[in-house]
Each structure stands twice: as C-alpha cells, then as structure tokens.
Design an enzyme around this catalytic site. Structure first.
Site, PDB file in Angstrom:
ATOM      1  N   SER A  28       0.817  -1.214   0.000  1.00 40.44           N
ATOM      2  CA  SER A  28       0.000   0.000   0.000  1.00 40.44           C
ATOM      3  C   SER A  28       0.851   1.265   0.000  1.00 40.44           C
ATOM      4  O   SER A  28       1.707   1.458   0.859  1.00 40.44           O
ATOM      5  CB  SER A  28      -0.908   0.030   1.232  1.00 40.44           C
ATOM      6  OG  SER A  28      -1.835  -1.020   1.189  1.00 40.44           O
ATOM      7  N   HIS A  59      -3.165   0.514  -4.700  1.00 38.65           N
ATOM      8  CA  HIS A  59      -2.782  -0.703  -5.420  1.00 38.65           C
ATOM      9  C   HIS A  59      -3.254  -0.584  -6.866  1.00 38.65           C
ATOM     10  O   HIS A  59      -4.441  -0.705  -7.151  1.00 38.65           O
ATOM     11  CB  HIS A  59      -3.410  -1.942  -4.760  1.00 38.65           C
ATOM     12  CG  HIS A  59      -2.817  -2.267  -3.426  1.00 38.65           C
ATOM     13  ND1 HIS A  59      -2.010  -3.363  -3.220  1.00 38.65           N
ATOM     14  CD2 HIS A  59      -2.894  -1.629  -2.243  1.00 38.65           C
ATOM     15  CE1 HIS A  59      -1.626  -3.384  -1.945  1.00 38.65           C
ATOM     16  NE2 HIS A  59      -2.160  -2.341  -1.335  1.00 38.65           N
ATOM     17  N   HIS A  81      -5.165  -9.587  -1.339  1.00 36.68           N
ATOM     18  CA  HIS A  81      -5.256  -9.814   0.092  1.00 36.68           C
ATOM     19  C   HIS A  81      -6.345 -10.825   0.429  1.00 36.68           C
ATOM     20  O   HIS A  81      -7.386 -10.875  -0.234  1.00 36.68           O
ATOM     21  CB  HIS A  81      -5.579  -8.501   0.829  1.00 36.68           C
ATOM     22  CG  HIS A  81      -4.558  -7.429   0.642  1.00 36.68           C
ATOM     23  ND1 HIS A  81      -4.550  -6.600  -0.446  1.00 36.68           N
ATOM     24  CD2 HIS A  81      -3.513  -7.037   1.433  1.00 36.68           C
ATOM     25  CE1 HIS A  81      -3.544  -5.750  -0.338  1.00 36.68           C
ATOM     26  NE2 HIS A  81      -2.908  -5.991   0.793  1.00 36.68           N
ATOM     27  N   TYR A  83      -8.295 -10.583   2.905  1.00 33.26           N
ATOM     28  CA  TYR A  83      -9.487  -9.862   3.371  1.00 33.26           C
ATOM     29  C   TYR A  83     -10.371  -9.362   2.226  1.00 33.26           C
ATOM     30  O   TYR A  83     -11.516  -8.979   2.450  1.00 33.26           O
ATOM     31  CB  TYR A  83      -9.125  -8.711   4.304  1.00 33.26           C
ATOM     32  CG  TYR A  83      -8.319  -7.590   3.686  1.00 33.26           C
ATOM     33  CD1 TYR A  83      -8.899  -6.673   2.808  1.00 33.26           C
ATOM     34  CD2 TYR A  83      -6.983  -7.409   4.016  1.00 33.26           C
ATOM     35  CE1 TYR A  83      -8.169  -5.637   2.259  1.00 33.26           C
ATOM     36  CE2 TYR A  83      -6.246  -6.376   3.476  1.00 33.26           C
ATOM     37  CZ  TYR A  83      -6.838  -5.499   2.605  1.00 33.26           C
ATOM     38  OH  TYR A  83      -6.102  -4.471   2.070  1.00 33.26           O
ATOM     39  N   GLU A  84      -9.834  -9.344   1.007  1.00 37.10           N
ATOM     40  CA  GLU A  84     -10.643  -8.926  -0.135  1.00 37.10           C
ATOM     41  C   GLU A  84     -11.628 -10.013  -0.567  1.00 37.10           C
ATOM     42  O   GLU A  84     -12.469  -9.769  -1.427  1.00 37.10           O
ATOM     43  CB  GLU A  84      -9.745  -8.556  -1.312  1.00 37.10           C
ATOM     44  CG  GLU A  84      -8.912  -7.311  -1.094  1.00 37.10           C
ATOM     45  CD  GLU A  84      -8.010  -7.010  -2.272  1.00 37.10           C
ATOM     46  OE1 GLU A  84      -8.456  -6.333  -3.215  1.00 37.10           O
ATOM     47  OE2 GLU A  84      -6.846  -7.466  -2.270  1.00 37.10           O
ATOM     48  N   ALA A 111       3.081  -1.994   4.018  1.00 36.92           N
ATOM     49  CA  ALA A 111       2.835  -0.926   4.977  1.00 36.92           C
ATOM     50  C   ALA A 111       2.189  -1.574   6.195  1.00 36.92           C
ATOM     51  O   ALA A 111       1.309  -2.424   6.050  1.00 36.92           O
ATOM     52  CB  ALA A 111       1.915   0.131   4.371  1.00 36.92           C
ATOM     53  N   MET A 209      -1.476  -6.989   7.148  1.00 36.17           N
ATOM     54  CA  MET A 209      -2.448  -7.904   6.561  1.00 36.17           C
ATOM     55  C   MET A 209      -1.960  -8.552   5.269  1.00 36.17           C
ATOM     56  O   MET A 209      -2.763  -8.940   4.420  1.00 36.17           O
ATOM     57  CB  MET A 209      -3.756  -7.145   6.290  1.00 36.17           C
ATOM     58  CG  MET A 209      -4.347  -6.478   7.525  1.00 36.17           C
ATOM     59  SD  MET A 209      -5.769  -5.439   7.109  1.00 36.17           S
ATOM     60  CE  MET A 209      -5.990  -4.551   8.659  1.00 36.17           C
ATOM     61  N   SER A 210      -0.648  -8.691   5.116  1.00 33.74           N
ATOM     62  CA  SER A 210      -0.109  -9.278   3.879  1.00 33.74           C
ATOM     63  C   SER A 210       1.205  -9.979   4.163  1.00 33.74           C
ATOM     64  O   SER A 210       1.520 -10.301   5.309  1.00 33.74           O
ATOM     65  CB  SER A 210       0.096  -8.172   2.833  1.00 33.74           C
ATOM     66  OG  SER A 210       1.127  -7.285   3.253  1.00 33.74           O
ATOM     67  N   ASN A 233       1.766   3.699  10.813  1.00 28.53           N
ATOM     68  CA  ASN A 233       0.929   4.106  11.948  1.00 28.53           C
ATOM     69  C   ASN A 233       1.329   3.289  13.171  1.00 28.53           C
ATOM     70  O   ASN A 233       1.959   2.234  13.042  1.00 28.53           O
ATOM     71  CB  ASN A 233      -0.559   3.878  11.638  1.00 28.53           C
ATOM     72  CG  ASN A 233      -0.841   2.432  11.231  1.00 28.53           C
ATOM     73  OD1 ASN A 233      -0.746   2.085  10.045  1.00 28.53           O
ATOM     74  ND2 ASN A 233      -1.170   1.586  12.191  1.00 28.53           N
ATOM     75  N   HIS A 245      -7.055   3.926   6.489  1.00 28.87           N
ATOM     76  CA  HIS A 245      -6.208   3.543   5.360  1.00 28.87           C
ATOM     77  C   HIS A 245      -5.583   4.768   4.697  1.00 28.87           C
ATOM     78  O   HIS A 245      -4.462   4.700   4.195  1.00 28.87           O
ATOM     79  CB  HIS A 245      -7.018   2.745   4.335  1.00 28.87           C
ATOM     80  CG  HIS A 245      -6.174   2.206   3.216  1.00 28.87           C
ATOM     81  ND1 HIS A 245      -5.197   1.260   3.410  1.00 28.87           N
ATOM     82  CD2 HIS A 245      -6.146   2.516   1.886  1.00 28.87           C
ATOM     83  CE1 HIS A 245      -4.608   0.988   2.256  1.00 28.87           C
ATOM     84  NE2 HIS A 245      -5.154   1.737   1.321  1.00 28.87           N
TER      85      HIS A 245
END
Length: 270
Positions: A28, A59, A81, A83-84, A111, A209-210, A233, A245
């Site tokens: 990201s 992306h 991902h 989560y997608e 990120a 998350m990746s 963050n 995000h």
C-alpha cells in the site's frame, strides 16, 4: 492450479520471455517505486489469465517488467489480500507464477502498524522473521510437488545474507533501517488493542495484513526472499487517534524517497 499458473506465466512470457533477475511486490502506497523502472513493459492484472484485480486505494493492479539498477525486474504494483475475499491459493498465485517464470529472488514490501516503541510512522524495518498464527496456511491441500516438498522448513524464510546487504545499503545512504518480527492479521478490520497486546507478548514488532502468505510460498518454492516493512501508523491502542487507510497511504508517500533509494540499492548489490 497448475493450469492457472501455466496460463498466467505463458501470457506474461508473450510480452517478455528473457531471464528476470528479481521480483518485487509493492504494498500500500509503495507503488511509486515502480516509476523508477526503465524501459517498462506494463501488463494490467485484468488481462492476465486468472489474476483478479485489486480494488484497494494505493494498489494499481499492474505488472511492470524492466530494468532497475542494472537488473531485470518484475514489479507487482498492488497485491491480492485474503481480506478482499480471495482464497489463499489466489493470494499466493503470483508467487508461483514468478517461480514458473524462472525468478529465484523476491522482495516483499508492505505498509504496517508499529508495535515496538521505536517503530513510529516513517520508520523502515527489515523483516527478520514473522508470526503467522492468524494466517490460513497457503500450503494447505494437495502439495504442488513441482514447486516444493510437502513439509517445508521455515527456519530462514527471509534471507540473512540479503538482509545484511540491506543493512549495508541503508547505512551507506544514511537511512534508518530497523530490524524486527512482522505478524499477520486477517483484516480488513484493524486489530483491537487487546490483540495488539497479545501480539506484543508473542514477540511481534509490527502487524499487517499481507506478506506472510507470499513469504511462506516463496520459501516453499525455494526462492530467496527479502522482506521490508514501512511503519505507517502505531498499532491499535498505541497511538492517539483511530486508524485509517488514508493515513497509511499518506505516511507511505512521505517515506517514498528513502524506500526508493533503499530498494534500488539492494537490487544493485543483490
């Protein structure tokens, strides 16, 4: 799955069929690194057989093949991902396609949120290991013997040799490069403060998350892998505001120059 991998690889080879030295997965907000690739061949994900498209801000959904620091590279501008809604085989499909193309070296970037006190927004971290307890195994199901064994050792997922090169490049360019452990979270919601405290107790320095699914499959395939995290963050409960995000993308853009310098230098010395 073999058919999906072979069709995707054949399509990419219709654009470029020579040796590719290294693949880079851009997380990201890290897409601008792809702008440094010379004489680019750009292939949209939507045109590659069995590649889904990425709908996430930051992306772009493109493969870019060209020259960076004297090496032929393939950059994945945007990733898939869990989560997608993709299953794990889809999330890691590009890594197996890279291996099918004969690529042996891989840089994974992301990120992520900082857990350790010194890992604040803008800090870059070399991934030395990961925690993947939340990660559904991308090796689950029938083993793909063409790529690796049923039971693969995970002692050194991230290459210590290339990690040492990364640290030298950072030092020579006055870039602060921390070291630490990256932990996977399924998402798309951010972690709760209690979950972050649990991760911290387990030894995690960052969370995202990746990366972990791709790194596992790259290790299974026998690829040499380097992992780089950009802290965008503080993790949940450790900062002064709610997570968003847009904050991630903004922090990634701010650190763009150092990331480009670092990765370019690593590619040159690989």
């Amino acid at each position: 799955m073999y058919s999906k991998i072979n069709r995707a690889a054949a399509y990419i080879q219709s654009f470029y069929h020579n040796k590719i030295d290294l693949a880079i997965v851009l997380g990201s907000g890290l897409g601008p690194l792809a702008d440094e690739i010379e004489n680019p061949i750009i292939i949209d994900y939507k045109d590659i057989p069995n590649f889904p498209t990425s709908s996430l801000v930051g992306h772009a959904g493109q493969l870019i093949i060209g020259t960076l620091a004297g090496k032929t590279v393939l950059a994945m501008k945007g990733r898939f991902h869990y989560y997608e809604g993709h299953d794990m085989e889809t999330v890691v499909l590009p890594i197996r396609v890279f291996k099918k193309l004969g690529i042996e070296n891989l840089i994974l970037t992301n990120a992520c949120g900082g857990i350790r006190e010194d890992l604040n927004p803008g800090q870059i971290m070399l991934i030395t290991d990961h925690i993947g307890f939340y990660c559904p195994s991308p090796l689950r199901g029938p083993n793909y013997d063409e790529f690796g064994p049923r039971f693969k050792d995970m002692t050194e997922v991230y290459s210590k040799k290339i990690g040492a090169i990364a640290l030298d490049v950072a030092k020579n360019n006055n870039i602060s490069l921390a070291k630490g452990v990256y932990a996977f979270f399924k998402g798309p919601m951010y972690e709760s403060p209690a979950e972050i405290l649990a991760y911290k107790a387990l030894g995690a320095d960052t969370v995202g998350m990746s990366t972990v699914p791709e790194a596992i499959v790259a290790r299974h395939c026998g690829m040499t892998t380097l992992g780089i995290s950009l802290i965008t963050n503080k993790a949940a409960g450790l900062g002064n505001s709610e997570l968003s995000h847009s904050e991630v993308v903004e922090a990634a853009n701010a650190a763009e120059k150092n990331l480009v310098t670092l990765v370019t230098g690593i590619v040159k010395e690989w």
